[in-house]
Design a protein around this motif. Structure first.
Motif, PDB file in Angstrom:
ATOM      1  N   THR A 118      38.509  43.209  52.409  1.00 44.46           N
ATOM      2  CA  THR A 118      37.388  43.449  51.508  1.00 44.46           C
ATOM      3  C   THR A 118      37.925  44.166  50.282  1.00 44.46           C
ATOM      4  O   THR A 118      38.650  45.156  50.413  1.00 44.46           O
ATOM      5  N   VAL A 119      37.599  43.636  49.096  1.00 43.31           N
ATOM      6  CA  VAL A 119      38.006  44.267  47.841  1.00 43.31           C
ATOM      7  C   VAL A 119      36.761  44.807  47.148  1.00 43.31           C
ATOM      8  O   VAL A 119      35.658  44.308  47.345  1.00 43.31           O
ATOM      9  N   THR A 120      36.967  45.839  46.347  1.00 40.32           N
ATOM     10  CA  THR A 120      35.866  46.494  45.631  1.00 40.32           C
ATOM     11  C   THR A 120      36.132  46.434  44.137  1.00 40.32           C
ATOM     12  O   THR A 120      37.252  46.731  43.692  1.00 40.32           O
ATOM     13  N   ALA A 121      35.104  46.072  43.389  1.00 34.47           N
ATOM     14  CA  ALA A 121      35.235  45.965  41.936  1.00 34.47           C
ATOM     15  C   ALA A 121      35.776  47.262  41.349  1.00 34.47           C
ATOM     16  O   ALA A 121      35.290  48.350  41.660  1.00 34.47           O
ATOM     17  N   GLY A 122      36.823  47.129  40.522  1.00 33.64           N
ATOM     18  CA  GLY A 122      37.413  48.281  39.853  1.00 33.64           C
ATOM     19  C   GLY A 122      38.425  49.047  40.678  1.00 33.64           C
ATOM     20  O   GLY A 122      39.052  49.974  40.180  1.00 33.64           O
ATOM     21  N   GLU A 123      38.612  48.649  41.938  1.00 30.45           N
ATOM     22  CA  GLU A 123      39.561  49.332  42.818  1.00 30.45           C
ATOM     23  C   GLU A 123      40.852  48.530  42.938  1.00 30.45           C
ATOM     24  O   GLU A 123      40.856  47.310  42.801  1.00 30.45           O
ATOM     25  N   THR A 124      41.958  49.216  43.237  1.00 28.48           N
ATOM     26  CA  THR A 124      43.235  48.526  43.395  1.00 28.48           C
ATOM     27  C   THR A 124      43.226  47.684  44.674  1.00 28.48           C
ATOM     28  O   THR A 124      42.619  48.064  45.679  1.00 28.48           O
ATOM     29  N   CYS A 125      43.915  46.547  44.590  1.00 28.44           N
ATOM     30  CA  CYS A 125      43.984  45.664  45.759  1.00 28.44           C
ATOM     31  C   CYS A 125      45.364  45.024  45.899  1.00 28.44           C
ATOM     32  O   CYS A 125      45.562  44.149  46.732  1.00 28.44           O
ATOM     33  N   GLY A 126      46.308  45.459  45.088  1.00 32.25           N
ATOM     34  CA  GLY A 126      47.663  44.925  45.151  1.00 32.25           C
ATOM     35  C   GLY A 126      48.470  45.478  44.011  1.00 32.25           C
ATOM     36  O   GLY A 126      48.032  46.394  43.312  1.00 32.25           O
ATOM     37  N   GLU A 127      49.670  44.901  43.815  1.00 30.92           N
ATOM     38  CA  GLU A 127      50.474  45.335  42.689  1.00 30.92           C
ATOM     39  C   GLU A 127      51.395  44.212  42.222  1.00 30.92           C
ATOM     40  O   GLU A 127      51.714  43.290  42.970  1.00 30.92           O
ATOM     41  N   LEU A 128      51.777  44.341  40.972  1.00 30.27           N
ATOM     42  CA  LEU A 128      52.702  43.412  40.345  1.00 30.27           C
ATOM     43  C   LEU A 128      53.890  44.225  39.849  1.00 30.27           C
ATOM     44  O   LEU A 128      53.719  45.219  39.147  1.00 30.27           O
ATOM     45  N   GLU A 129      55.075  43.795  40.229  1.00 23.72           N
ATOM     46  CA  GLU A 129      56.285  44.498  39.812  1.00 23.72           C
ATOM     47  C   GLU A 129      57.044  43.602  38.848  1.00 23.72           C
ATOM     48  O   GLU A 129      57.237  42.415  39.106  1.00 23.72           O
ATOM     49  N   SER A 130      57.444  44.190  37.728  1.00 26.15           N
ATOM     50  CA  SER A 130      58.220  43.443  36.745  1.00 26.15           C
ATOM     51  C   SER A 130      59.542  44.150  36.509  1.00 26.15           C
ATOM     52  O   SER A 130      59.803  45.203  37.089  1.00 26.15           O
ATOM     53  N   THR A 131      60.336  43.559  35.641  1.00 21.60           N
ATOM     54  CA  THR A 131      61.612  44.190  35.307  1.00 21.60           C
ATOM     55  C   THR A 131      61.396  45.483  34.532  1.00 21.60           C
ATOM     56  O   THR A 131      62.292  46.318  34.461  1.00 21.60           O
ATOM     57  N   LYS A 132      60.181  45.670  33.975  1.00 21.00           N
ATOM     58  CA  LYS A 132      59.857  46.872  33.207  1.00 21.00           C
ATOM     59  C   LYS A 132      59.170  47.955  34.027  1.00 21.00           C
ATOM     60  O   LYS A 132      59.411  49.131  33.823  1.00 21.00           O
ATOM     61  N   SER A 133      58.230  47.543  34.909  1.00 23.83           N
ATOM     62  CA  SER A 133      57.399  48.545  35.580  1.00 23.83           C
ATOM     63  C   SER A 133      56.673  47.944  36.781  1.00 23.83           C
ATOM     64  O   SER A 133      56.771  46.756  37.057  1.00 23.83           O
ATOM     65  N   VAL A 134      55.920  48.796  37.451  1.00 20.40           N
ATOM     66  CA  VAL A 134      55.023  48.367  38.524  1.00 20.40           C
ATOM     67  C   VAL A 134      53.609  48.613  38.029  1.00 20.40           C
ATOM     68  O   VAL A 134      53.300  49.683  37.504  1.00 20.40           O
ATOM     69  N   SER A 135      52.762  47.613  38.170  1.00 19.83           N
ATOM     70  CA  SER A 135      51.387  47.720  37.707  1.00 19.83           C
ATOM     71  C   SER A 135      50.441  47.424  38.859  1.00 19.83           C
ATOM     72  O   SER A 135      50.668  46.493  39.635  1.00 19.83           O
ATOM     73  N   GLU A 136      49.387  48.218  38.958  1.00 22.51           N
ATOM     74  CA  GLU A 136      48.408  47.988  40.006  1.00 22.51           C
ATOM     75  C   GLU A 136      47.530  46.800  39.640  1.00 22.51           C
ATOM     76  O   GLU A 136      47.244  46.550  38.473  1.00 22.51           O
ATOM     77  N   LEU A 137      47.101  46.077  40.662  1.00 19.30           N
ATOM     78  CA  LEU A 137      46.192  44.952  40.509  1.00 19.30           C
ATOM     79  C   LEU A 137      44.805  45.432  40.926  1.00 19.30           C
ATOM     80  O   LEU A 137      44.646  46.015  41.996  1.00 19.30           O
ATOM     81  N   TYR A 138      43.828  45.215  40.066  1.00 21.68           N
ATOM     82  CA  TYR A 138      42.457  45.634  40.320  1.00 21.68           C
ATOM     83  C   TYR A 138      41.586  44.411  40.568  1.00 21.68           C
ATOM     84  O   TYR A 138      41.770  43.379  39.927  1.00 21.68           O
ATOM     85  N   SER A 139      40.630  44.540  41.456  1.00 28.53           N
ATOM     86  CA  SER A 139      39.685  43.455  41.677  1.00 28.53           C
ATOM     87  C   SER A 139      38.544  43.576  40.669  1.00 28.53           C
ATOM     88  O   SER A 139      37.953  44.648  40.532  1.00 28.53           O
ATOM     89  N   PRO A 140      38.200  42.473  39.987  1.00 24.87           N
ATOM     90  CA  PRO A 140      37.086  42.535  39.045  1.00 24.87           C
ATOM     91  C   PRO A 140      35.711  42.440  39.715  1.00 24.87           C
ATOM     92  O   PRO A 140      34.697  42.688  39.079  1.00 24.87           O
ATOM     93  N   VAL A 141      35.697  42.093  41.004  1.00 27.08           N
ATOM     94  CA  VAL A 141      34.445  41.950  41.758  1.00 27.08           C
ATOM     95  C   VAL A 141      34.629  42.517  43.159  1.00 27.08           C
ATOM     96  O   VAL A 141      35.746  42.753  43.605  1.00 27.08           O
ATOM     97  N   SER A 142      33.502  42.694  43.852  1.00 28.67           N
ATOM     98  CA  SER A 142      33.543  43.100  45.258  1.00 28.67           C
ATOM     99  C   SER A 142      33.316  41.875  46.135  1.00 28.67           C
ATOM    100  O   SER A 142      32.559  40.975  45.769  1.00 28.67           O
TER     101      SER A 142
END
Length: 125
Positions: free
Chosen positions: A50-74
């Protein structure tokens, strides 16, 4: 590439493609993909989570940084894009098509999602 008109956008730079059956597809925008740089690792929510709008639900890692993935919906995750897990570069090369991240059976859509024009103004892209 311009932001597709049929999508809705979050201020965290995710896009949402709503479907008539209530299952929506989520990805990150080209603006976000470009800002991240070359994506080398993708962590997505699991099917059944279950994901919640505006909450983190994963991450994306690049050669520059790690960024959190947010769900736009619940809602409940119904599918994840295994192709992106196997080949994270799809997030950069095709963010609005083959680089989608997960699908969610929407239980609640927040009222603050942006149109393509609003997102373009917000992000400057």
């Amino acid at each position: 590439m311009s932001n597709p008109q049929e999508l809705r956008y979050s201020k965290e730079h995710e896009w949402l493609s709503a479907a008539a059956d209530g299952v929506s597809t989520v990805g990150i925008t080209e603006h976000a993909a470009n800002a991240l740089g070359d994506v080398v690792f993708v962590q997505l929510p699991e099917v059944g989570d279950t994901v919640t709008a505006g909450e983190t639900c994963g991450e994306l890692e690049s050669t520059k940084s790690v960024s959190e993935l947010y769900s736009p919906v619940s809602g409940e995750v119904t599918e994840t894009n295994q192709d992106v897990v196997d080949d994270p570069a799809l997030v950069n090369s095709a963010p609005f098509t083959d680089g989608w991240l997960f699908k969610v059976k929407v239980s609640e859509e927040p009222g603050d999602l942006l149109t393509a024009a609003e997102y373009t103004e917000f992000s400057g892209s």
